[in-house]
Design an enzyme around this catalytic site. Structure first.
Site, short mmCIF file in Angstrom:
data_model
loop_
_atom_site.label_atom_id
_atom_site.label_comp_id
_atom_site.label_asym_id
_atom_site.label_seq_id
_atom_site.Cartn_x
_atom_site.Cartn_y
_atom_site.Cartn_z
N LYS A 271 -0.77 -4.31 -2.94
CA LYS A 271 -2.06 -3.78 -2.48
C LYS A 271 -2.22 -2.36 -3.01
O LYS A 271 -1.62 -1.42 -2.48
CB LYS A 271 -2.18 -3.78 -0.97
CG LYS A 271 -3.55 -3.27 -0.50
CD LYS A 271 -3.60 -3.01 0.98
CE LYS A 271 -4.98 -2.49 1.39
NZ LYS A 271 -5.29 -1.15 0.85
N ASP B 18 9.85 5.46 -10.51
CA ASP B 18 9.41 6.02 -11.78
C ASP B 18 10.12 7.33 -12.12
O ASP B 18 10.28 7.67 -13.30
CB ASP B 18 7.90 6.24 -11.77
CG ASP B 18 7.12 4.95 -11.99
OD1 ASP B 18 7.77 3.89 -12.09
OD2 ASP B 18 5.88 4.99 -12.04
N SER C 200 0.81 -1.21 0.00
CA SER C 200 0.00 0.00 0.00
C SER C 200 0.85 1.27 0.00
O SER C 200 1.48 1.60 -1.00
CB SER C 200 -0.95 -0.05 1.20
OG SER C 200 -1.91 0.97 1.12
#
Length: 535
Positions: free
Chosen positions: A315, A301, A290
């Site tokens: 998750k 990224d 999460s």
């Protein structure tokens, strides 16, 4: 009031509220809502026996949510406060960490700034009575202690304490107060330039803790940082966003959420980061979920740092809490998380929260994914690109830039049997309890302890004798395989009881193969730059 009368009122309440709510729903959903309320009304009026309608409704809610997705859940009223507590960052109590030791409540450490510390309660003290009630013997368990020591802020609890070297019991009147729950377990300098932070959850206090930790490490000369998110199961979305913001320059997309009935919402970085420059490594594993995945995904990224370890949990569903009329709660999935490159973090759940989903981590182990990077099979359709055109993958969880296989080389059956019985902790508690004053005089702080505690073989032999008294026969093959690791665990557990949990991580570092490999990468400037494309 009769059971039938209660049931009738509940049914009318459900019908009235369901009807009012249903006016805002499409026709087919209104019919479903009315259908359920009508059923409960019929049971109340006509069922052959008394029916426990609150339980029927609760069971129905649980069954409905089970068919939606793995993370939409129902939380009964009595559990709402307990479940939220670790993320809120505080609770009301007397401010001690404790363990149950030989049927007594032993203070492991008073919480700094808490009411117990202010009164002079010390590590090693045993709580013998609470409000005049005997607090020893087989009846003592964690719930017994929690029920009696926690309470509303400003209320008073009377405790009687046995302290080694003091005749009789010491009586204290402790006024309960707000007690902080730290979300950072460890902060220290690995060497002259590398700082280490172990974050265990994303709680309301996490950002303040983190910025304070960075300030502390910078004062000690930190130039590079290891952020350890292993086994961090997540927490608040906004805290994850704020933590990622600490590493990124302004106006970078950190994460976005989107759902059928929840329009896309972007979360972008600000100019307030406290560690926007400097080498960064984030450690993850299959227990990182999460919020941990949001931070890892954003760092990866944007090529801000290196992600090392094993594929994270996967998750990526956003839960929104909704209170029900009886103060119970539903955490309902309303959207999905996406990393800046567009990767969905959530792993597949076509069959809901069934066995396939629950056994995912076991299947990773069985299929060899935890030991071999090439065991992870993902289609080309799940390829994405970072800001520097590196290839990263979606499909569930964050795949690390550098895979580190799970180390099980130390885990003999002998070691596992000892661990399962909790004997490392029992021995460390006994060891410190007997010699706390002497140990602190010899090793006044953790740095001295790490540098000067050299009785490793004596410690291990004494421990193995202790283990034998607990019914586990000495096993030479097991000692050969696990002896070095067991010694380090013992030293770490002793350090935790002497100083703090922070000390535990400083000692265990020696046997933490994930961390040792991470440090090798971080210290190799050429390799690090090549891996991250940092210019």
């Amino acid at each position: 009031m009769t059971i039938f009368r209660k049931a009738f009122i509940i049914a009318v309440f459900l019908f009235a509220n369901g009807f009012a709510f249903s006016q805002r729903l499409p026709q087919d959903q209104r019919a479903t809502t009315t259908k359920f309320a009508t059923l409960m009304q019929l049971i109340g009026y006509y069922y052959v026996e008394d029916a426990d309608q609150p339980k029927l409704v609760e069971d129905a809610v649980i069954a409905v949510l089970k068919d939606l997705d793995p993370h939409s859940v129902y939380i009964p009223k009595k559990e709402v406060e307990r479940i939220n507590e670790p993320l809120q960052g505080n609770f009301d109590g007397i401010g001690v960490s404790f363990q149950l030791y030989h049927d007594t409540i032993m203070v492991v450490s008073p919480i700094v700034g808490g009411p117990s510390e202010k009164l002079g309660i010390r590590a090693g003290d045993r709580i013998i009575r609470i409000n005049g009630e005997e607090a020893t013997g087989p009846k003592i368990n964690n719930q017994f202690v929690t029920d009696r020591l926690r309470g509303p802020r400003g209320s008073v609890v009377e405790v009687s304490i046995h302290r080694a070297g003091v005749n009789g019991l010491l009586d204290y009147s402790i006024t309960r107060d707000k007690i902080p729950i730290n979300s950072i377990d460890a902060i220290y300098m690995v060497d002259n330039e590398i700082g280490y932070i172990k974050l265990s959850r994303f709680a309301r206090t996490s950002i303040e803790e983190f910025t304070d930790a960075i300030a502390q490490l910078k004062k000690e000369g930190m130039k590079s940082l290891v952020l350890d998110l292993r086994d961090n199961g997540g927490g608040y979305l906004d805290v994850a966003f704020e933590l990622a913001d600490q590493f990124l320059s302004a106006d970078k997309l950190i994460v976005y959420t989107s759902g059928l009935k929840s329009p896309r919402q972007d979360y972008r970085s600000t100019s307030k980061g406290v560690f926007e420059k400097g080498k960064l490594v984030v450690m993850i594993d299959d227990g990182s979920a999460s919020a941990s995945e949001i931070v890892s995904g954003a760092i990866q990224d944007w090529d801000r740092g290196l992600i090392v370890g094993r594929r994270s949990f996967g998750k990526g569903l956003v839960q929104r809490p909704f209170m029900l009329p009886d103060s119970s709660m539903v955490r309902l999935t309303t959207a999905k998380y996406y990393t800046p490159s567009g990767r969905c973090i959530q792993k597949p759940y076509e069959k809901g929260a069934g066995d396939d989903y629950r056994k995912d981590l076991y299947n990773r182990y069985k299929d060899g994914e935890l030991f071999h990077a090439d065991s992870i099979k993902l289609p080309d359709s799940l390829k994405y690109q970072t800001s520097n055109k590196r290839t990263v993958y979606g499909g569930g969880g964050i795949l690390p830039d550098v895979f580190i296989p799970l180390d099980t080389s130390f885990a003999s059956k002998y070691y596992i049997d000892i661990q399962r019985k909790g004997l490392f902790n029992d021995y460390a508690m006994q060891y410190v309890d007997k010699s706390r004053t002497e140990l602190l005089k010899k090793y006044p702080d953790v740095k001295t302890y790490v540098a000067k505690f050299t009785d490793d073989q004596k410690l291990l032999n004494d421990f193995l004798d202790f283990v034998q008294t607990k019914g586990i026969e000495r096993n030479e093959e097991g000692i050969k395989t696990s002896g070095s690791y067991m010694t380090t665990v013992l030293k770490a557990m002793i350090a935790r009881n002497l100083y703090s949990i922070n000390a535990y991580f400083q000692v265990i570092e020696k046997e933490d193969t994930d961390l040792q490999q991470t440090l090798k990468i971080l210290k190799n400037d050429a390799a690090f730059s090549k891996l991250t494309f940092v210019k």
